[in-house]
Write a protein that holds these residues in place. Sequence first.
Motif, PDB file in Angstrom:
ATOM      1  N   GLY A   1     -23.245 -21.583  18.692  1.00 27.55           N
ATOM      2  CA  GLY A   1     -23.048 -21.319  17.271  1.00 27.55           C
ATOM      3  C   GLY A   1     -24.243 -20.645  16.627  1.00 27.55           C
ATOM      4  O   GLY A   1     -24.094 -19.690  15.858  1.00 27.55           O
ATOM      5  N   LEU A   2     -25.443 -21.132  16.949  1.00 28.59           N
ATOM      6  CA  LEU A   2     -26.650 -20.513  16.387  1.00 28.59           C
ATOM      7  C   LEU A   2     -26.805 -19.065  16.845  1.00 28.59           C
ATOM      8  O   LEU A   2     -27.160 -18.190  16.052  1.00 28.59           O
ATOM      9  CB  LEU A   2     -27.889 -21.324  16.769  1.00 28.59           C
ATOM     10  N   LEU A   3     -26.548 -18.828  18.122  1.00 33.33           N
ATOM     11  CA  LEU A   3     -26.688 -17.462  18.636  1.00 33.33           C
ATOM     12  C   LEU A   3     -25.583 -16.537  18.127  1.00 33.33           C
ATOM     13  O   LEU A   3     -25.782 -15.320  18.062  1.00 33.33           O
ATOM     14  CB  LEU A   3     -26.709 -17.471  20.163  1.00 33.33           C
ATOM     15  N   SER A   4     -24.440 -17.106  17.748  1.00 39.00           N
ATOM     16  CA  SER A   4     -23.361 -16.256  17.235  1.00 39.00           C
ATOM     17  C   SER A   4     -23.727 -15.632  15.889  1.00 39.00           C
ATOM     18  O   SER A   4     -23.203 -14.574  15.534  1.00 39.00           O
ATOM     19  CB  SER A   4     -22.067 -17.059  17.097  1.00 39.00           C
ATOM     20  N   LEU A   5     -24.625 -16.283  15.152  1.00 38.30           N
ATOM     21  CA  LEU A   5     -24.960 -15.782  13.817  1.00 38.30           C
ATOM     22  C   LEU A   5     -25.622 -14.401  13.866  1.00 38.30           C
ATOM     23  O   LEU A   5     -25.104 -13.451  13.256  1.00 38.30           O
ATOM     24  CB  LEU A   5     -25.815 -16.801  13.064  1.00 38.30           C
ATOM     25  N   PRO A   6     -26.740 -14.214  14.594  1.00 41.78           N
ATOM     26  CA  PRO A   6     -27.326 -12.868  14.629  1.00 41.78           C
ATOM     27  C   PRO A   6     -26.435 -11.854  15.347  1.00 41.78           C
ATOM     28  O   PRO A   6     -26.414 -10.681  14.974  1.00 41.78           O
ATOM     29  CB  PRO A   6     -28.659 -13.052  15.360  1.00 41.78           C
ATOM     30  N   LEU A   7     -25.689 -12.316  16.357  1.00 37.26           N
ATOM     31  CA  LEU A   7     -24.819 -11.383  17.088  1.00 37.26           C
ATOM     32  C   LEU A   7     -23.694 -10.863  16.193  1.00 37.26           C
ATOM     33  O   LEU A   7     -23.392  -9.658  16.194  1.00 37.26           O
ATOM     34  CB  LEU A   7     -24.239 -12.064  18.331  1.00 37.26           C
ATOM     35  N   SER A   8     -23.060 -11.746  15.425  1.00 33.88           N
ATOM     36  CA  SER A   8     -21.967 -11.294  14.556  1.00 33.88           C
ATOM     37  C   SER A   8     -22.497 -10.471  13.374  1.00 33.88           C
ATOM     38  O   SER A   8     -21.835  -9.531  12.929  1.00 33.88           O
ATOM     39  CB  SER A   8     -21.144 -12.488  14.068  1.00 33.88           C
ATOM     40  N   LEU A   9     -23.699 -10.810  12.896  1.00 31.40           N
ATOM     41  CA  LEU A   9     -24.293 -10.003  11.825  1.00 31.40           C
ATOM     42  C   LEU A   9     -24.593  -8.593  12.320  1.00 31.40           C
ATOM     43  O   LEU A   9     -24.374  -7.609  11.597  1.00 31.40           O
ATOM     44  CB  LEU A   9     -25.568 -10.665  11.303  1.00 31.40           C
TER      45      LEU A   9
ATOM     46  N   LEU B   1     -18.715 -14.353  12.271  1.00 31.31           N
ATOM     47  CA  LEU B   1     -19.789 -15.042  11.559  1.00 31.31           C
ATOM     48  C   LEU B   1     -19.257 -16.328  10.922  1.00 31.31           C
ATOM     49  O   LEU B   1     -19.871 -17.403  11.045  1.00 31.31           O
ATOM     50  CB  LEU B   1     -20.398 -14.140  10.482  1.00 31.31           C
ATOM     51  N   THR B   2     -18.109 -16.235  10.283  1.00 29.79           N
ATOM     52  CA  THR B   2     -17.493 -17.408   9.658  1.00 29.79           C
ATOM     53  C   THR B   2     -17.155 -18.467  10.696  1.00 29.79           C
ATOM     54  O   THR B   2     -17.423 -19.656  10.495  1.00 29.79           O
ATOM     55  CB  THR B   2     -16.224 -16.996   8.884  1.00 29.79           C
ATOM     56  N   ILE B   3     -16.591 -18.052  11.822  1.00 29.11           N
ATOM     57  CA  ILE B   3     -16.253 -19.007  12.879  1.00 29.11           C
ATOM     58  C   ILE B   3     -17.522 -19.659  13.431  1.00 29.11           C
ATOM     59  O   ILE B   3     -17.545 -20.866  13.680  1.00 29.11           O
ATOM     60  CB  ILE B   3     -15.427 -18.331  13.991  1.00 29.11           C
ATOM     61  N   GLY B   4     -18.589 -18.893  13.600  1.00 24.89           N
ATOM     62  CA  GLY B   4     -19.852 -19.457  14.080  1.00 24.89           C
ATOM     63  C   GLY B   4     -20.402 -20.512  13.146  1.00 24.89           C
ATOM     64  O   GLY B   4     -20.860 -21.577  13.573  1.00 24.89           O
ATOM     65  N   VAL B   5     -20.347 -20.238  11.844  1.00 25.11           N
ATOM     66  CA  VAL B   5     -20.816 -21.214  10.856  1.00 25.11           C
ATOM     67  C   VAL B   5     -19.932 -22.461  10.890  1.00 25.11           C
ATOM     68  O   VAL B   5     -20.424 -23.595  10.855  1.00 25.11           O
ATOM     69  CB  VAL B   5     -20.848 -20.591   9.444  1.00 25.11           C
ATOM     70  N   LEU B   6     -18.617 -22.263  10.988  1.00 27.42           N
ATOM     71  CA  LEU B   6     -17.705 -23.407  11.049  1.00 27.42           C
ATOM     72  C   LEU B   6     -17.945 -24.249  12.299  1.00 27.42           C
ATOM     73  O   LEU B   6     -17.909 -25.480  12.240  1.00 27.42           O
ATOM     74  CB  LEU B   6     -16.249 -22.930  11.002  1.00 27.42           C
ATOM     75  N   ILE B   7     -18.175 -23.591  13.437  1.00 29.61           N
ATOM     76  CA  ILE B   7     -18.465 -24.333  14.672  1.00 29.61           C
ATOM     77  C   ILE B   7     -19.694 -25.215  14.478  1.00 29.61           C
ATOM     78  O   ILE B   7     -19.678 -26.402  14.838  1.00 29.61           O
ATOM     79  CB  ILE B   7     -18.638 -23.378  15.869  1.00 29.61           C
ATOM     80  N   LEU B   8     -20.736 -24.655  13.914  1.00 35.79           N
ATOM     81  CA  LEU B   8     -21.949 -25.455  13.666  1.00 35.79           C
ATOM     82  C   LEU B   8     -21.652 -26.626  12.733  1.00 35.79           C
ATOM     83  O   LEU B   8     -22.063 -27.763  12.987  1.00 35.79           O
ATOM     84  CB  LEU B   8     -23.052 -24.573  13.079  1.00 35.79           C
TER      85      LEU B   8
END
Length: 173
Positions: A55-63, A71-78
């Motif tokens: 989830g943390l790594l998805s944030l910079p990758l999706s940005l 990005l939304t899914i990554g935040v929700l997963i966290l």
Amino acid sequence: MPEVVHALLRAAHIVFGMGGFLLGAFAIFLPKFGRNSRWHRLIGRGYTVSMVGMGLLSLPLSLRQGNWLLLTIGVLILFWVLGGWGALRRSLRARSEGQAEAAGLWLRRHINLMGSSYIAAWTAFLVNVQPLGDGAVLFALYIAVPSIVGSVAIGQAMARQARPRRVLNAAVE
């Protein structure tokens, strides 16, 4: 972000994601209570670490991709996996204090939140990889199928969790 950094983040994201998918599948099917529940707890800890890493790594990758859905899914997963971990802690605390009803409530929240994080991870994977191709109908399926299958699994897990509690509480009273 330099290409080398992006490649390293993406590789780590994939490793965490694969770990989360495998460990999550085991955690779903392992016994949650009794003598053999230690495996569920051990694998659940690994699942939590994997999902937080992914989830943390998805944030910079999706940005970097400008992909707001991922990005939304990554935040929700966290949110869901950390909330599920916190709900479990509260359930254990309530149980140790003899508050069976509160413990059951927090345990159901744990099941719901952890299950939701697993559904979201599968949704993000399918939306991003599109294994059957692209198109509006397939995109809708990539979102709907994990939600439907996962919701049924969460409902069954909650029903299983509720059954032994009633028998246990009746035997204690």
